[in-house]
Design a protein around this motif. Structure first.
Motif, PDB file in Angstrom:
ATOM      1  N   PHE A 111       0.609  -1.229  -0.046  1.00 11.93           N
ATOM      2  CA  PHE A 111      -0.034  -0.072   0.035  1.00 11.93           C
ATOM      3  C   PHE A 111       0.855   1.302  -0.020  1.00 11.93           C
ATOM      4  O   PHE A 111       2.098   1.272   0.677  1.00 11.93           O
ATOM      5  CB  PHE A 111      -0.971   0.031   1.281  1.00 11.93           C
ATOM      6  CG  PHE A 111      -1.997  -1.086   1.137  1.00 11.93           C
ATOM      7  CD1 PHE A 111      -3.179  -0.635   0.580  1.00 11.93           C
ATOM      8  CD2 PHE A 111      -1.854  -2.234   1.639  1.00 11.93           C
ATOM      9  CE1 PHE A 111      -4.269  -1.333   0.434  1.00 11.93           C
ATOM     10  CE2 PHE A 111      -3.150  -3.261   1.428  1.00 11.93           C
ATOM     11  CZ  PHE A 111      -4.293  -2.642   0.987  1.00 11.93           C
ATOM     12  N   GLU A 112       0.561   2.245  -0.859  1.00 11.62           N
ATOM     13  CA  GLU A 112       1.002   3.549  -1.073  1.00 11.62           C
ATOM     14  C   GLU A 112      -0.015   4.516  -1.060  1.00 11.62           C
ATOM     15  O   GLU A 112      -0.391   4.705  -2.155  1.00 11.62           O
ATOM     16  CB  GLU A 112       2.207   3.402  -2.092  1.00 11.62           C
ATOM     17  CG  GLU A 112       3.193   4.674  -1.953  1.00 11.62           C
ATOM     18  CD  GLU A 112       4.121   4.885  -3.157  1.00 11.62           C
ATOM     19  OE1 GLU A 112       4.008   5.561  -3.956  1.00 11.62           O
ATOM     20  OE2 GLU A 112       5.110   4.081  -2.935  1.00 11.62           O
ATOM     21  N   ASP A 113      -0.239   5.328  -0.135  1.00 11.42           N
ATOM     22  CA  ASP A 113      -1.425   6.132  -0.222  1.00 11.42           C
ATOM     23  C   ASP A 113      -2.953   5.341  -0.874  1.00 11.42           C
ATOM     24  O   ASP A 113      -3.271   4.343  -0.112  1.00 11.42           O
ATOM     25  CB  ASP A 113      -0.991   7.259  -1.252  1.00 11.42           C
ATOM     26  CG  ASP A 113       0.029   8.231  -0.393  1.00 11.42           C
ATOM     27  OD1 ASP A 113       0.071   8.361   0.571  1.00 11.42           O
ATOM     28  OD2 ASP A 113       1.052   8.528  -1.429  1.00 11.42           O
ATOM     29  N   ASP A 114      -3.223   5.814  -1.941  1.00 17.43           N
ATOM     30  CA  ASP A 114      -4.308   5.298  -2.290  1.00 17.43           C
ATOM     31  C   ASP A 114      -4.148   4.312  -3.676  1.00 17.43           C
ATOM     32  O   ASP A 114      -4.901   4.067  -4.437  1.00 17.43           O
ATOM     33  CB  ASP A 114      -5.435   6.253  -2.714  1.00 17.43           C
ATOM     34  CG  ASP A 114      -4.964   6.949  -4.002  1.00 17.43           C
ATOM     35  OD1 ASP A 114      -3.633   7.148  -4.115  1.00 17.43           O
ATOM     36  OD2 ASP A 114      -5.553   7.846  -4.839  1.00 17.43           O
ATOM     37  N   LYS A 115      -2.815   3.680  -3.583  1.00 18.49           N
ATOM     38  CA  LYS A 115      -2.409   2.807  -4.609  1.00 18.49           C
ATOM     39  C   LYS A 115      -1.780   1.615  -3.907  1.00 18.49           C
ATOM     40  O   LYS A 115      -1.450   1.631  -3.175  1.00 18.49           O
ATOM     41  CB  LYS A 115      -1.232   3.387  -5.440  1.00 18.49           C
ATOM     42  CG  LYS A 115      -1.648   4.861  -6.222  1.00 18.49           C
ATOM     43  CD  LYS A 115      -0.700   5.220  -7.330  1.00 18.49           C
ATOM     44  CE  LYS A 115       0.661   5.384  -6.629  1.00 18.49           C
ATOM     45  NZ  LYS A 115       0.690   6.752  -6.051  1.00 18.49           N
ATOM     46  N   LEU A 116      -1.822   0.536  -4.904  1.00 19.35           N
ATOM     47  CA  LEU A 116      -1.095  -0.867  -4.552  1.00 19.35           C
ATOM     48  C   LEU A 116       0.272  -0.718  -5.584  1.00 19.35           C
ATOM     49  O   LEU A 116       0.089  -0.609  -6.655  1.00 19.35           O
ATOM     50  CB  LEU A 116      -2.058  -1.830  -4.923  1.00 19.35           C
ATOM     51  CG  LEU A 116      -3.036  -2.022  -3.702  1.00 19.35           C
ATOM     52  CD1 LEU A 116      -3.905  -3.129  -4.219  1.00 19.35           C
ATOM     53  CD2 LEU A 116      -2.562  -2.586  -2.354  1.00 19.35           C
ATOM     54  N   ILE A 117       1.490  -1.024  -4.998  1.00 20.93           N
ATOM     55  CA  ILE A 117       2.394  -1.387  -5.711  1.00 20.93           C
ATOM     56  C   ILE A 117       2.818  -2.782  -5.911  1.00 20.93           C
ATOM     57  O   ILE A 117       3.091  -3.443  -4.727  1.00 20.93           O
ATOM     58  CB  ILE A 117       3.845  -0.783  -4.995  1.00 20.93           C
ATOM     59  CG1 ILE A 117       3.441   0.906  -5.072  1.00 20.93           C
ATOM     60  CG2 ILE A 117       4.948  -0.560  -6.300  1.00 20.93           C
ATOM     61  CD1 ILE A 117       2.850   1.688  -6.020  1.00 20.93           C
TER      62      ILE A 117
END
Length: 268
Positions: free
Chosen positions: A142-148
């Motif tokens: 998770f990174e803010d409102d994203k998935l890496i």
């Protein structure tokens, strides 16, 4: 005693007539030999409502059930198993989106499957562990409102042609690895995706299988299907549904083999 309804008998008959009219023997052999997906026949099947017949009408499906989908799979595979499997697996993975996805995901992805505009594929297994869910190594951070997302999946059906993948990955830090697993939709045109064709299979070459590598692939957290960390539960229901469809494909294939054996015996 169980009997098909009048509507189900009509679906069965329509699927049989479609397969008889469209599954040309020479064409199916040519497509299988070249490893080409039967795109024109797939689009015709979609136009007639054979694809996604079990999806809700709200997403342009037929609003019917898994039994109706099985009747179609059985008749298609009875005429030609390779062609039948290519068509009935065109939306593989979309079943989980239908059952567990948010409405926004269903509205975005399911109509394209039904209309014959998009293929989908499941990206579950990995080279070292197959489907041992406790050993999945693909990670979505998770990174803010994203998935890496980083990892590599093998045996991805429709891998080279899919519009999106239903990806199984780790998202948490629970001691129980099965509570870390999450299903995520990854659009195939995202940056960081590499596709490798492992070559010809023993059969079912109309349905492409590929190895797909995800390197720092970014997707919004809204692409999560169902609840984070609940993929184990979601997959159990998904596989129960797919096993029923697979049984119908197998039954149709066996019926087709018997049809050919009887016809050959009479000819002799």
């Amino acid at each position: 005693m169980f009997e098909l309804t009048r509507s189900q008998k009509e679906i069965q008959k329509a699927a049989r007539e479609f397969a008889k009219g469209e599954f040309d023997k020479e064409l199916t052999l040519e497509l299988e030999e070249k490893g080409e997906f039967p795109e024109k026949i797939w689009k015709k099947a979609a136009d007639l409502g054979f694809i996604g017949i079990q999806y809700d009408e709200a997403y342009e499906g037929g609003g019917l059930g898994i039994l109706d989908a099985c009747l179609i799979a059985e008749e298609f595979c009875r005429k030609d198993s390779t062609m039948g499997m290519a068509l009935t697996l065109a939306g593989l993975g979309a079943e989980a989106v239908l059952r567990f996805g948010e409405n926004s995901l269903k509205e975005k992805f399911l109509p394209g499957i039904v209309r014959g505009e998009m293929l989908s594929g499941i990206a579950f297994s990995e080279s070292n562990f197959g489907l041992d869910l406790s050993s999945i190594e693909t990670v979505a951070a998770f990174e803010d409102d994203k998935l890496i997302i980083n990892g590599k999946k093998t045996n991805v059906l429709n891998g080279e042609a899919a519009g999106f993948y239903l990806l199984l990955c780790k998202t948490g830090s629970e001691e129980n690895p099965l509570k870390n697993l999450t299903l995520v939709i990854v659009e195939a045109d995202r940056d960081g995706i590499t596709i490798n064709n492992p070559g010809e299979k023993l059969g079912i070459n109309m349905t492409k299988t590929a190895a797909v590598t995800f390197t720092d692939v970014q997707v919004p957290t809204s692409n999560i299907v169902g609840k984070e960390g609940r993929a184990g539960k979601h997959l159990k229901a998904f596989f129960n549904e797919i096993k029923i469809l697979t049984a119908a494909q197998t039954l149709g294939t066996a019926q087709g083999a018997m049809d050919r054996a009887i016809a050959y015996s009479k000819q002799r």
